[in-house]
Design an enzyme around this catalytic site. Structure first.
Site, mmCIF file in Angstrom:
data_model
loop_
_atom_site.group_PDB
_atom_site.id
_atom_site.type_symbol
_atom_site.label_atom_id
_atom_site.label_comp_id
_atom_site.label_asym_id
_atom_site.label_seq_id
_atom_site.Cartn_x
_atom_site.Cartn_y
_atom_site.Cartn_z
ATOM 1 N N GLY A 135 59.948 48.907 33.749
ATOM 2 C CA GLY A 135 61.007 48.194 33.181
ATOM 3 C C GLY A 135 61.926 49.120 31.935
ATOM 4 O O GLY A 135 62.832 48.020 31.734
ATOM 5 N N THR A 142 63.876 51.494 32.295
ATOM 6 C CA THR A 142 65.658 51.763 33.109
ATOM 7 C C THR A 142 65.828 50.682 33.224
ATOM 8 O O THR A 142 67.347 50.724 33.212
ATOM 9 C CB THR A 142 65.082 52.840 34.542
ATOM 10 N N GLU A 194 27.972 49.202 46.050
ATOM 11 C CA GLU A 194 28.715 47.688 45.773
ATOM 12 C C GLU A 194 28.224 47.041 45.622
ATOM 13 O O GLU A 194 28.763 45.971 44.601
ATOM 14 C CB GLU A 194 29.803 47.982 46.604
ATOM 15 N N ASP A 203 31.426 56.409 38.274
ATOM 16 C CA ASP A 203 31.143 55.380 37.246
ATOM 17 C C ASP A 203 30.712 56.034 36.517
ATOM 18 O O ASP A 203 31.038 55.590 35.284
ATOM 19 C CB ASP A 203 29.540 54.942 38.357
#
Ligand code: ATP
Length: 503
Positions: free
Chosen positions: A110, A112, A334, A408
């Site tokens: 943020g 700008t 996973e 990983d």
């Protein structure tokens, strides 16, 4: 249209001169030479950018209320701006007027927006440029653009009937890097010198148009010290990644024009998006809305946000379909990350997916209880353990490893380095500059190997669970943390979910 008219007149004149028997060859050669030079790409770019180096706008249309979080940056800015809004008081107290404010922090936080809001707050004209616009291979061009920028800022303020202008230079490190480091030519140095000259020339109390220069950078360490010395950019405002509260505010701002279904809990989304910048959160809200549009619903639901978080973190879903054997391996990999994370940090897994996105074939998203800015040895070792668990799970269930774990290891070693250079390893307090590579390598390998053994111990007791999770992922490609806990009998009440159901 006028081009045709000029062309017609020129052709007519040439025909007339030919009819008079005048030799036109030198004229034609001269015109051709002019056309070639005028169309040389570099020169064309130079003249075009010379004429329009910056974007100018009346006011900025953004106020501090349109910026979520950043409370301390806003406060510091407002104090500085109040200061320049009252030049008489500043002069009567003999205070050196403020000429430059530097906003530093990660991309998309943020900076700008804050500069635009500063222009709105002070009723100044706003002129923005990027550091790269000043870099050109021709000596003197950058310096000329800097002069041009300041004079355009004054013109813009006069045109808009304002008595102040804010010049905003994004990526200032490109133009304001340390001098003398760009070998070959002195163009960079001339450009930065010109910026210093312009800033030194500002007389905030006496000039009819007051100019404040605001600049933004992600790499304040690269800036020439002359820029940050008192009298130039002497206010440095840090614009950090938003904390949980701030993420909630930013989500509020970016969903205020969107129809949200009753099941959307912005508090929960804010909690689960640690590390997201304002730009990420804006993109998240937008992607959730696009998801709702694609699924043909009129309201944006929680599921759209969940999908959008994955998309913002990992990228668009890929059409690429791994083979069934690869899918099984990815699911078991996973499952390893997720199960170990859940055992070591109960209630931490938010979702598991084996949909290919961006560069990854699968992904486990963990939602920290709270934003963390400090880490203990135990936390860092748990991070390493979670990173290694995918590989260990593949080994325990399929009897071997695959290349899927390479990323990983990167993560594990990165956490290991943090542990060592924070003085938390058996090496004690060591310096990154003087620690020999061989010692670092030995210490890292020892940490990783001992954590790997612990992971093997934990997961060996959950081989059945790993297969069950992988079976479920094979059916539906994604599951929530709660599904995982139920399926594996890890009946930890997820604090987040408990909160959500009681709310
Ligand atoms: P960079 O360093 O990459 O130039 P920046 O820090 O200047 O980034 P901005 O350009 O101000 O970031 O922000 C990009 C977009 O992200 C904004 O247009 C806005 O949509 C969103 N955004 C970023 N921070 C905030 C915030 N604090 N509140 C609301 N929206 C934000």
């Amino acid at each position: 249209m006028w081009k045709w008219a000029v062309g017609g007149v020129a052709a007519g004149t040439l025909l007339f001169l030919l009819a008079q028997g005048i030799d036109l060859l030198p004229v034609i050669l001269l015109v051709a030479l002019f056309a070639v030079v005028a169309n040389m790409p570099a020169l064309r770019g130079m003249t075009r950018r010379f004429a329009q180096p910056v974007k100018a706008g009346a006011g900025s249309g953004i106020s501090f209320q349109d910026i979520g979080g950043q409370a301390s940056a806003k406060k510091e800015l407002v104090e500085a701006l109040d200061f320049i809004q009252d030049p008489e008081a500043v002069q009567s107290l003999g205070i050196r007027p403020l000429k430059g404010i530097l906003l530093t922090g990660p991309p998309g936080t943020g900076k700008t927006l804050l500069a635009r809001a500063a222009a709105q707050y002070t009723g100044s004209a706003f002129i923005a440029a990027a550091g790269s616009e000043f870099i050109e291979m021709y000596a003197g061009v950058g310096a000329q653009r800097v002069r041009d920028l300041f004079s355009r800022a004054r013109d813009a303020a006069r045109d808009q009937g304002r008595n102040a202008a804010i010049i905003f230079i994004d990526e200032i490190e490109v133009l304001g890097g340390k001098r003398g480091q760009n070998h070959g030519h002195l163009e960079y140095d001339q450009t930065i010198n010109q910026l210093l000259v312009e800033m030194d020339g500002l007389k905030p109390v006496r000039d009819d148009i007051q100019i404040l220069v605001m600049a933004a950078t992600n790499r304040a360490d690269l800036l020439d010290e002359a820029l940050t010395r008192p009298g130039r950019f002497d206010r440095i405002v840090r614009v950090d990644l938003p904390d949980r509260e701030a993420r909630r505010e930013i989500l509020n701002l970016h969903t205020r024009n969107k129809p949200l279904a009753d099941d959307v809990d912005l508090d929960r989304i804010a909690r689960e998006t640690f590390g997201f910048s304002g730009a990420h959160l804006e993109s998240l809200a937008n992607e959730a809305a696009i998801g709702a549009l694609r699924s043909g619903t009129r309201m944006i639901g929680h599921a759209n946000f969940v999908e959008a978080v994955d998309k913002v973190i990992m990228g668009e879903k890929l059409d690429r379909r791994p083979t069934p054997e690869e899918m099984r391996r990815v699911a078991l990999h996973e499952a390893g990350h997720a199960l170990l994370a859940e055992v070591l940090r109960p209630g931490s897994v938010a979702s598991i997916t084996i949909t290919s996105r961006g560069g990854a074939l699968g992904y486990v998203r963990q939602a920290p209880d709270d934003d963390r800015y400090l880490h203990t040895t135990q936390e860092l070792e748990t991070d390493i353990a979670v990173a290694l668990a995918g590989m260990v799970s593949e080994e325990l269930t399929l009897g071997g490893r695959s290349t899927g774990a390479a990323q990983d290891f990167e993560q594990a070693f990165q956490r290991g380095r943090l542990l060592i250079f924070s003085g938390m390893s058996p090496l004690g307090v060591v310096s990154e500059q003087t620690l020999p590579e061989a010692d670092l390598h030995r210490a890292l390998t020892e940490i990783v190997h001992s954590v790997e053994e612990r992971v093997r111990g934990v997961l060996s007791a959950h081989v059945d669970g790993l297969h069950r999770v992988a079976d479920r992922l094979a059916e539906s490609e994604r599951m929530t943390g709660q599904d995982l806990r139920t399926l594996c009998g890890l009946s930890v009440v997820d604090a987040h979910e408990a909160e959500a159901t009681t709310a």
